[in-house]
Enzyme design. Structure first.
Site, mmCIF file in Angstrom:
data_model
loop_
_atom_site.group_PDB
_atom_site.id
_atom_site.type_symbol
_atom_site.label_atom_id
_atom_site.label_comp_id
_atom_site.label_asym_id
_atom_site.label_seq_id
_atom_site.Cartn_x
_atom_site.Cartn_y
_atom_site.Cartn_z
ATOM 1 N N HIS A 237 -27.997 -0.046 21.216
ATOM 2 C CA HIS A 237 -27.265 -1.241 21.642
ATOM 3 C C HIS A 237 -27.414 -1.517 23.145
ATOM 4 O O HIS A 237 -27.816 -2.603 23.554
ATOM 5 C CB HIS A 237 -25.763 -1.070 21.357
ATOM 6 C CG HIS A 237 -25.427 -0.779 19.929
ATOM 7 N ND1 HIS A 237 -25.518 -1.711 18.911
ATOM 8 C CD2 HIS A 237 -24.981 0.369 19.352
ATOM 9 C CE1 HIS A 237 -25.141 -1.152 17.771
ATOM 10 N NE2 HIS A 237 -24.818 0.100 17.997
HETATM 11 O O1 RIB Z 1 -20.766 -1.517 19.666
HETATM 12 C C1 RIB Z 1 -21.703 -0.816 20.464
HETATM 13 C C2 RIB Z 1 -21.162 -0.569 21.836
HETATM 14 O O2 RIB Z 1 -20.001 0.240 21.751
HETATM 15 C C3 RIB Z 1 -22.140 0.205 22.741
HETATM 16 O O3 RIB Z 1 -21.956 -0.202 24.067
HETATM 17 C C4 RIB Z 1 -21.708 1.633 22.580
HETATM 18 O O4 RIB Z 1 -21.971 2.424 23.748
HETATM 19 C C5 RIB Z 1 -20.226 1.471 22.415
HETATM 20 O O5 RIB Z 1 -19.673 1.394 23.709
#
Ligand code: RIB
Ligand code: CA
Length: 306
Positions: A237
């Site tokens: 992500h």
């Molecule tokens: O939903 C994904 C996000 O939530 C990413 O930034 C992961 O590190 C968590 O913080």
């Protein structure tokens, strides 16, 4: 050089995003901030400082930020990133001094001092971002783009409605969306398309050096949790958001109007993306596509470069 400020909650994918950012040519990281999110802020701040030091970049000032969301309560869930936030992987402690300045105060100062408009990248909840925008609303003129990993044009990952970073502090997202700062949203609808494959894991295992070793061990833990929980491969992500920040256009974006649900318990943290909004009503560039191969290759070459 592209001036960048990072705000994060390391976190394993945040760590991989930090490696990717610090290896990117033509980028000047003015500062890096930790916020409460994946882990309590003291843990995230320690991880941030240690990860930056592991990359040989203790010259980058790191700042501790919010220890609680703006309004809602906080409870640490170690399921995905482990108790220490890095999947239990131990890395050497940074010897750089801790900074006394709060992340929000430091962010305002760094933005005011910057010679050119800054790319502000957030890979965790937006609590520090909201605090900075309230401390000094004029900083929005100093921001080229606020690129945020968060939200989704479709379903969430913490609830059917909400993605974790927004769910953690939806009020902070409301502040950012209403601030007038130029936002690029990198949501689950694109980040869930990006994960390492077997060849990537094997390539990292063959890489020398302590960054590659840490990355391989963290990714192994992250992948294990994700597969065990039935979520498929572990998603990169935050790496996607950082690369959109430093390589604009790696995500295809569309001008939309975005709002966030804060009043409804079941829907709390849902990002409501209107892709039919008139141009003058738009407040956010929303990522709609991503070149996943480019993201993976960029992260692998970044890890190999240390
Ligand atoms: O939903 C994904 C996000 O939530 C990413 O930034 C992961 O590190 C968590 O913080
Ligand atoms: Ca994160």
């Amino acid at each position: 050089m592209r001036p960048v400020i990072l705000d994060c909650d390391p976190g394993i994918d945040d760590a991989l995003a930090i490696f990717t950012l610090l290896a990117e040519p033509g980028v000047a990281v003015l500062g890096a901030c930790a916020t409460v999110g994946n882990v309590p802020v003291d843990t995230g701040y320690r991880n941030l400082r240690d990860l930056v030091a592991l990359c040989g970049r203790s010259d980058i000032p790191c700042f501790r930020g919010a220890d609680l969301p703006l309004v809602r309560s906080y409870a640490h869930d170690p399921l995905i990133h482990g108790e220490n936030g890095l999947g239990g992987v131990e890395i050497p402690q940074s010897e750089a001094p801790e900074q006394a300045e709060h992340a929000a105060v430091a962010t305002c100062r760094l933005l005011r001092e910057a010679a050119d408009p800054v790319t502000w990248i957030a890979t965790g909840p937006l609590t520090n971002v909201a605090l900075a925008l309230h401390l000094d609303p004029s900083i929005r003129e100093r921001v080229d783009r606020l690129v945020v990993m968060g939200g989704s044009t479709a379903r969430g990952n913490v609830t059917p409605a909400a993605e974790f970073n927004v769910w953690s502090d939806a009020e902070a997202w409301r502040v950012a969306l209403n601030s007038g700062v130029r936002i690029t949203m990198v949501g689950l609808n694109v980040t869930q398309q990006v994960a390492c494959n077997e060849e990537d894991f094997a390539e990292i295992q063959r890489m020398p050096g302590s960054v590659a070793q840490a990355a391989g061990e963290m990714l192994g833990y992250y992948e294990g949790v994700s597969l065990r929980e039935g979520w498929g491969e572990a998603k990169l992500h935050d790496v996607v958001a950082v690369l959109e920040g430093v390589r604009p256009g790696i995500c295809g974006t569309m001008a939309c109007h975005v709002d966030v649900e804060i009043g409804n318990a079941l829907g709390y943290g849902q990002t409501l993306v209107d892709d039919r909004a008139k141009l003058e009503e738009t407040n956010c560039e929303v990522s709609m596509a991503v070149d996943a191969g480019k993201v993976r290759r960029a992260m692998l070459s970044a890890i190999a470069s240390f």
